[in-house]
Design an enzyme around this catalytic site. Structure first.
Site, PDB file in Angstrom:
ATOM      1  N   ASP A  15       4.091  -4.673   3.731  1.00 21.25           N
ATOM      2  CA  ASP A  15       5.601  -4.952   3.537  1.00 21.25           C
ATOM      3  C   ASP A  15       5.867  -6.464   4.147  1.00 21.25           C
ATOM      4  O   ASP A  15       6.591  -7.149   3.586  1.00 21.25           O
ATOM      5  CB  ASP A  15       6.254  -4.115   4.514  1.00 21.25           C
ATOM      6  N   HIS A  19       0.843  -1.096   0.057  1.00 24.89           N
ATOM      7  CA  HIS A  19       0.104  -0.034   0.072  1.00 24.89           C
ATOM      8  C   HIS A  19       0.863   1.188  -0.080  1.00 24.89           C
ATOM      9  O   HIS A  19       2.092   1.179   0.416  1.00 24.89           O
ATOM     10  CB  HIS A  19      -1.031  -0.197   1.204  1.00 24.89           C
TER      11      HIS A  19
END
Ligand SMILES: *[C@@H]1O[C@H](CO)[C@@H](O)[C@H](O)[C@H]1NC(C)=O
Ligand SMILES: *[C@@H]1O[C@H](CO)[C@@H](O)[C@H](O)[C@H]1NC(C)=O
EC number: 3.1.3.-
Length: 464
Positions: free
Chosen positions: A363, A81
């Protein structure tokens, strides 16, 4: 150094290095930093600026580069994102005042921003698997909520989308003009920031963003492991990795001193400060040029930030060396890689579905995939990072299919553990699909060092 000075530094750094990503023949040899264009010493401020990924000049990228006789068959995109508000607050401080509404006359700006808002605000129909329906389609709070995507985050993915559109749709005609919903495969975790990032990317990517042709599936696991999440050995690797992290932190007296100072400033026990993960919040201050918080007792400052960021860099270095994270990653990334090769294999059989797959993730999704692929030099996934698998067919030998792997626009195909030596033997600038398939079906378990040759055995190995 204060935030302003750091950001001024950015003006010098970004155009020469990050923006161009060292795209030259040399970029084959190393991922980043490119020794020719980047400082040899890892500088915490420089690393933090790369992490922010502040939209600036148009980015150079190597996506879609192939000799003329190759035809693009399918594309598989994994994104983190975009820029977001922190997930944690530093206790007893004012949280950074960042506006999460989308405003045309505020930087960073993208020409499609207003059209994006206007399209999203009309609502979506039945385009999402439950529970995604309950999420807002774009950020819209004058004071950001925790973890909310910011305007920077939206712009980063509008840019990603537009870049991929120019390459894959305009140049390589990946989708037919009368494309339909079947040709996209879209999957996101259940956070508003991942759904919104996916929507922004698609809005920049698709020639006509039609809700009738969009269907986002919901992925409950950040590893995107679907029905194969149960894997006890993976959890054991993770516990050992966390133990390693803890021990490294204890050894760093400067870090402990810094946490102590910051705890004194905000007047809470050091333990509580550490648990509040202050670097997450500090990165937000840093990336948005908002000064670090102050109290009656003083201010958190750039020196604190540098010490914590430097420790993160050292931690990543030791993480690579100790290989516990690699074990975790090989098992953690298997299900999504397995799904990806299945999708590629179906495309090689001439099926016209799922030509473009998008996984909107975190991540903690991208990092294990990078590690499992053997891309140990790759930087930790920055905001709006993209990892792309391209599948190509040789028109001169139609039965042969090849893959290219790109990370943030850099061709990393020959850095992967399954294709490291290939280009020395073959003139083809890509990797045979079979290499990837054999790696995922078998070699990634062999890399774990035990005797297992499949996912189930590797996950349940006794006496590990
Ligand atoms: C950072 O903020 C300061 C004011 O706090 C402002 O003067 C400066 O122009 C900003 N820098 C950038 C690069 O936006
Ligand atoms: C890998 O993919 C194949 C084919 O889609 C499937 O049958 C198998 O269950 C998958 N394995 C894992 C561990 O996800």
């Amino acid at each position: 150094m204060d935030v302003l000075t750091a950001l001024l530094l950015l003006v010098h750094l970004i155009p020469v290095s990050a923006a161009k990503n060292g795209v030259s023949s040399k970029s084959r040899k190393r991922i980043l930093p490119d020794p020719a264009t980047e400082p040899p010493v890892t500088d915490p401020i420089y690393e933090a600026l790369l992490y922010c990924n502040i939209p600036s000049v148009a980015e150079h990228s190597m996506e879609g580069h192939a000799p003329h006789h190759f035809k693009l068959v399918s594309v598989h995109v994994f994104i983190r994102h975009g820029d977001r508000y922190p997930l944690y607050v530093i206790p007893k401080t004012k949280r950074p005042e960042i506006d999460c509404t989308l405003v045309a006359n505020r930087k960073p700006y993208h020409p499609k921003l207003e059209a994006f808002v206007s399209h999203m605000s009309k609502g979506s129909g039945a385009s999402f698997e439950s529970p995604l329906n309950s999420l807002p389609l774009y950020p819209n709070h004058p004071l950001c909520e925790m973890g909310e995507l910011t305007q920077t985050g939206v712009v980063q993915h509008l840019q990603n989308g537009q870049l991929l559109r120019d390459i894959y749709l305009k140049k390589h005609k990946l989708l037919p003009t009368d494309w339909s919903a079947d040709q996209l495969y879209l999957e996101t975790t259940g956070k508003s920031r991942t759904l919104q990032s996916g929507l922004a990317l698609l809005y920049g990517f698709l020639p006509d963003f039609d809700w009738k042709k969009i269907y986002f599936r919901h992925q409950p696991s950040a590893l995107f492991c679907s029905g194969s999440c149960y894997c006890p050995v993976r959890n054991q690797y993770l516990e050992k990795e966390q133990r390693r992290q803890y021990l490294l932190r204890l050894k760093n007296s400067q870090l402990e001193k810094t946490y102590g100072e910051m705890a004194k400033i905000v007047d809470i026990p050091t333990k509580q400060l550490r648990a509040a993960n202050p670097i997450d919040s500090m990165l937000c201050h840093f990336c948005h040029n908002v000064s670090f918080p102050c109290t009656r007792n003083g201010c958190v400052d750039m020196e604190h930030f540098k010490v914590i960021k430097t420790h993160q860099i050292e931690d990543e270095k030791e993480r690579r060396e100790k290989k516990l994270y690699l074990g975790y990653s090989l098992l953690g990334a298997h299900p999504i890689l397995n799904q990806t090769i299945s999708r590629m294999q179906r495309a090689t059989e001439g099926r016209k579905e799922e030509l473009f797959a998008l996984y909107s993730a975190h991540d903690v999704t991208l990092s294990p995939v990078l590690s499992a692929l053997g891309l140990s030099e790759a930087r930790f996934p920055r905001f709006a990072a993209r990892l792309i698998f391209e599948l190509w067919q040789d028109r001169e030998k139609p039965s042969e299919h090849s893959v290219r792997i790109l990370y943030n626009g850099v061709d990393v195909t020959f850095h992967t553990s399954f294709c490291q030596d290939h280009h020395k033997r073959s003139p083809k600038p890509m990797c045979p699909l079979e290499n990837l398939v054999h790696f995922v079906k078998r070699d990634m378990f062999v890399a774990l060092g035990g005797s297992s040759t499949n996912y189930y055995d590797a996950c349940h190995r006794e006496g590990f």
